[in-house]
Design a protein around this motif. Structure first.
Motif, PDB file in Angstrom:
ATOM      1  N   GLY A  35      42.752  31.437  44.448  1.00  0.00           N
ATOM      2  CA  GLY A  35      42.757  31.798  45.893  1.00  0.00           C
ATOM      3  C   GLY A  35      42.752  33.186  46.479  1.00  0.00           C
ATOM      4  O   GLY A  35      43.405  34.163  45.646  1.00  0.00           O
ATOM      5  N   ALA A  36      42.613  33.500  47.592  1.00  0.00           N
ATOM      6  CA  ALA A  36      42.747  34.935  48.047  1.00  0.00           C
ATOM      7  C   ALA A  36      44.383  35.480  47.835  1.00  0.00           C
ATOM      8  O   ALA A  36      44.391  36.570  47.619  1.00  0.00           O
ATOM      9  N   SER A  37      45.351  34.481  48.157  1.00  0.00           N
ATOM     10  CA  SER A  37      46.671  35.121  47.972  1.00  0.00           C
ATOM     11  C   SER A  37      46.844  35.561  46.499  1.00  0.00           C
ATOM     12  O   SER A  37      47.497  36.651  46.506  1.00  0.00           O
ATOM     13  N   ALA A  38      46.045  34.878  45.601  1.00  0.00           N
ATOM     14  CA  ALA A  38      46.504  35.300  44.274  1.00  0.00           C
ATOM     15  C   ALA A  38      45.781  36.508  43.960  1.00  0.00           C
ATOM     16  O   ALA A  38      46.377  37.353  42.994  1.00  0.00           O
ATOM     17  N   LEU A  39      44.944  37.000  44.767  1.00  0.00           N
ATOM     18  CA  LEU A  39      44.133  38.247  44.345  1.00  0.00           C
ATOM     19  C   LEU A  39      44.678  39.422  45.179  1.00  0.00           C
ATOM     20  O   LEU A  39      44.286  40.440  45.178  1.00  0.00           O
ATOM     21  N   ALA A  40      45.415  38.984  46.379  1.00  0.00           N
ATOM     22  CA  ALA A  40      45.983  40.014  47.185  1.00  0.00           C
ATOM     23  C   ALA A  40      46.583  41.388  46.336  1.00  0.00           C
ATOM     24  O   ALA A  40      46.172  42.498  46.933  1.00  0.00           O
ATOM     25  N   PRO A  41      47.275  41.257  45.520  1.00  0.00           N
ATOM     26  CA  PRO A  41      47.819  42.382  44.770  1.00  0.00           C
ATOM     27  C   PRO A  41      46.773  43.321  44.091  1.00  0.00           C
ATOM     28  O   PRO A  41      46.921  44.439  43.948  1.00  0.00           O
ATOM     29  N   LEU A  42      45.427  42.777  43.934  1.00  0.00           N
ATOM     30  CA  LEU A  42      44.368  43.599  43.450  1.00  0.00           C
ATOM     31  C   LEU A  42      43.703  44.454  44.515  1.00  0.00           C
ATOM     32  O   LEU A  42      42.720  45.293  44.304  1.00  0.00           O
ATOM     33  N   ALA A  43      43.856  44.226  45.848  1.00  0.00           N
ATOM     34  CA  ALA A  43      42.976  44.658  46.896  1.00  0.00           C
ATOM     35  C   ALA A  43      43.088  46.338  46.969  1.00  0.00           C
ATOM     36  O   ALA A  43      42.179  46.935  47.196  1.00  0.00           O
ATOM     37  N   THR A  51      36.952  40.166  45.297  1.00  0.00           N
ATOM     38  CA  THR A  51      36.298  38.965  44.559  1.00  0.00           C
ATOM     39  C   THR A  51      37.019  38.788  43.181  1.00  0.00           C
ATOM     40  O   THR A  51      37.426  39.736  42.502  1.00  0.00           O
ATOM     41  N   TRP A  52      36.879  37.634  42.861  1.00  0.00           N
ATOM     42  CA  TRP A  52      37.378  37.305  41.248  1.00  0.00           C
ATOM     43  C   TRP A  52      36.454  37.818  40.489  1.00  0.00           C
ATOM     44  O   TRP A  52      37.053  38.398  39.442  1.00  0.00           O
ATOM     45  N   ALA A  53      35.395  37.940  40.540  1.00  0.00           N
ATOM     46  CA  ALA A  53      34.567  38.387  39.558  1.00  0.00           C
ATOM     47  C   ALA A  53      34.705  39.908  39.438  1.00  0.00           C
ATOM     48  O   ALA A  53      34.489  40.566  38.361  1.00  0.00           O
ATOM     49  N   GLN A  54      34.779  40.543  40.454  1.00  0.00           N
ATOM     50  CA  GLN A  54      35.151  41.912  40.476  1.00  0.00           C
ATOM     51  C   GLN A  54      36.501  42.046  39.754  1.00  0.00           C
ATOM     52  O   GLN A  54      36.817  43.039  38.934  1.00  0.00           O
ATOM     53  N   ALA A  55      37.544  41.025  39.731  1.00  0.00           N
ATOM     54  CA  ALA A  55      38.982  41.331  39.053  1.00  0.00           C
ATOM     55  C   ALA A  55      38.537  41.333  37.523  1.00  0.00           C
ATOM     56  O   ALA A  55      39.163  41.916  36.929  1.00  0.00           O
ATOM     57  N   LEU A  56      37.640  40.262  37.242  1.00  0.00           N
ATOM     58  CA  LEU A  56      37.301  40.117  35.847  1.00  0.00           C
ATOM     59  C   LEU A  56      36.496  41.390  35.187  1.00  0.00           C
ATOM     60  O   LEU A  56      36.962  41.787  34.102  1.00  0.00           O
ATOM     61  N   LEU A  57      35.685  41.677  35.999  1.00  0.00           N
ATOM     62  CA  LEU A  57      35.059  43.142  35.685  1.00  0.00           C
ATOM     63  C   LEU A  57      35.922  44.241  35.434  1.00  0.00           C
ATOM     64  O   LEU A  57      35.932  45.177  34.621  1.00  0.00           O
ATOM     65  N   ARG A 102      43.635  32.262  32.553  1.00  0.00           N
ATOM     66  CA  ARG A 102      43.916  31.196  31.737  1.00  0.00           C
ATOM     67  C   ARG A 102      44.572  29.988  32.563  1.00  0.00           C
ATOM     68  O   ARG A 102      44.916  28.907  32.248  1.00  0.00           O
ATOM     69  N   GLY A 103      44.295  30.072  33.945  1.00  0.00           N
ATOM     70  CA  GLY A 103      44.864  29.009  34.756  1.00  0.00           C
ATOM     71  C   GLY A 103      46.018  29.042  35.368  1.00  0.00           C
ATOM     72  O   GLY A 103      46.567  28.285  35.993  1.00  0.00           O
ATOM     73  N   GLY A 104      46.767  30.186  35.094  1.00  0.00           N
ATOM     74  CA  GLY A 104      48.157  30.505  35.650  1.00  0.00           C
ATOM     75  C   GLY A 104      48.032  31.043  37.011  1.00  0.00           C
ATOM     76  O   GLY A 104      47.152  31.263  37.461  1.00  0.00           O
ATOM     77  N   GLY A 105      49.466  31.035  37.566  1.00  0.00           N
ATOM     78  CA  GLY A 105      49.350  31.689  38.972  1.00  0.00           C
ATOM     79  C   GLY A 105      50.164  32.911  38.913  1.00  0.00           C
ATOM     80  O   GLY A 105      50.144  33.613  37.955  1.00  0.00           O
TER      81      GLY A 105
END
Ligand SMILES: NC(=O)c1ccc[n+]([C@@H]2O[C@H](COP(=O)([O-])OP(=O)(O)OC[C@H]3O[C@@H](n4cnc5c(N)ncnc54)[C@H](OP(=O)(O)O)[C@@H]3O)[C@@H](O)[C@H]2O)c1
Length: 271
Positions: free
Chosen positions: A201-209, A215-221, A268-271
């Motif tokens: 979700g968006a909140s999990a990705l917030a530290p990467l902004a 987006t999650w794909a951008q995080a993986l790349l 890996r499915g963690g939060g």
């Protein structure tokens, strides 16, 4: 987009390239036009290296057709993939026609008959129709053999799988590539799409902004490219808007260990 040198002997390349397995194996006009839109958007976004193979059905020919008007702006990485010498000659002849007589990165796919294929590719490099020579394998069970090829001094580039779940290359392949000054092209940065199906979700990705990641794909790349031993990641997509989304991950700043650990945990499915 940031550019990196593809190994000591390689060209300077923007860090987000593009793969074509499945996505460009198209057989009708609508499929070709969809692939054309993907290529055009990728180019607009700064992508310059495109990867294919005779293993990918129509993809290698279709990519050649789409890149033809842009051939001087792009780098082509393709492969030879056969145990049969006559078939290897056919594959090479086709590729040279489709890509204007020049292959920038010519790789031995899955190490098939690699000694004989390298003999041939070395002659092509000496003639000037090949830029650098490389080798690819997707399966860690072949990494002992891949290491032997890397140590042979005969290749300047390797293409290997790397993402937070498939990370076997961290043990020996990436250190060896760095020691020998080899270029590293990363296949399956999105785990063949398996890692993008259930995005956090968006909140999990917030530290990467602050890293430009939306987006999650951008995080993986960005996870892949934050390892400086990796020079180009080649995500494949059949959707032009995703070519742009993916290219944005090629802009710095890069993750530190903390952000890489967060992405790995989320993958890996963690939060
Ligand atoms: N897989 C192998 O064994 C292998 C072996 C040798 C070489 N390679 C090379 O490496 C390239 C990349 O590997 P790959 O194609 O296996 O896997 P990948 O790039 O990790 O994943 C591709 C998948 O991710 C999806 N995708 C792309 N961008 C996305 C985004 N922004 N958001 C959500 N989903 C997204 C695509 O679906 P959509 O089309 O729907 O966007 C596609 O299904 C290949 O194309 C090929 O050139 C692969």
């Amino acid at each position: 987009m940031e550019s990196r040198r593809l190994g000591a002997d390689g060209p300077q390349v923007p860090v987000i390239g593009m793969g074509t397995w499945q996505t460009f194996d198209v057989h009708d006009a609508a499929g070709v036009e969809r692939s054309r839109a993907v290529v055009e958007k990728a180019l607009e976004a700064g992508t310059r290296l495109f990867d294919s193979s005779p293993m990918y059905g129509a993809a290698e020919r279709v990519l050649g057709e789409l890149l033809e008007p842009h051939r001087d702006e792009v780098l082509v990485a393709t492969k030879v993939w056969t145990p049969d010498d006559a078939e290897a000659e056919r594959q090479i002849a086709n590729a040279l026609v489709w890509y204007g007589g020049r292959i920038d990165v010519y790789q031995v796919h899955n190490l098939v008959e690699w000694r004989r294929r390298l003999d041939r590719l070395e002659r092509l490099r000496d003639d000037g129709s090949v830029g650098i020579i490389g080798a690819t394998h997707w399966n860690p069970s072949a990494f002992d053999e891949l290491e032997a090829v890397m140590r042979s001094g005969r290749i300047a580039e390797v293409q290997i799988p790397y993402n937070p779940v498939e990370n076997e290359v961290e043990r020996r392949i990436l250190p060896l590539a760095a020691d020998h000054g080899l270029g590293v092209v990363v296949m399956r940065p999105l785990g063949q799409g398996s890692l993008t199906r259930r995005p956090p979700g968006a909140s999990a990705l917030a530290p990467l902004a602050p890293f430009g990641v939306n987006t999650w794909a951008q995080a993986l790349l960005k996870w892949v490219l934050s390892d400086p031993r990796c020079h180009v990641a080649i995500p494949a997509t059949s959707r032009s808007e995703r070519a742009v989304e993916n290219a944005i991950a090629g802009d710095p700043p890069w993750f530190a260990e903390e952000e890489r650990a967060l992405v790995a945990s989320l993958a890996r499915g963690g939060g």
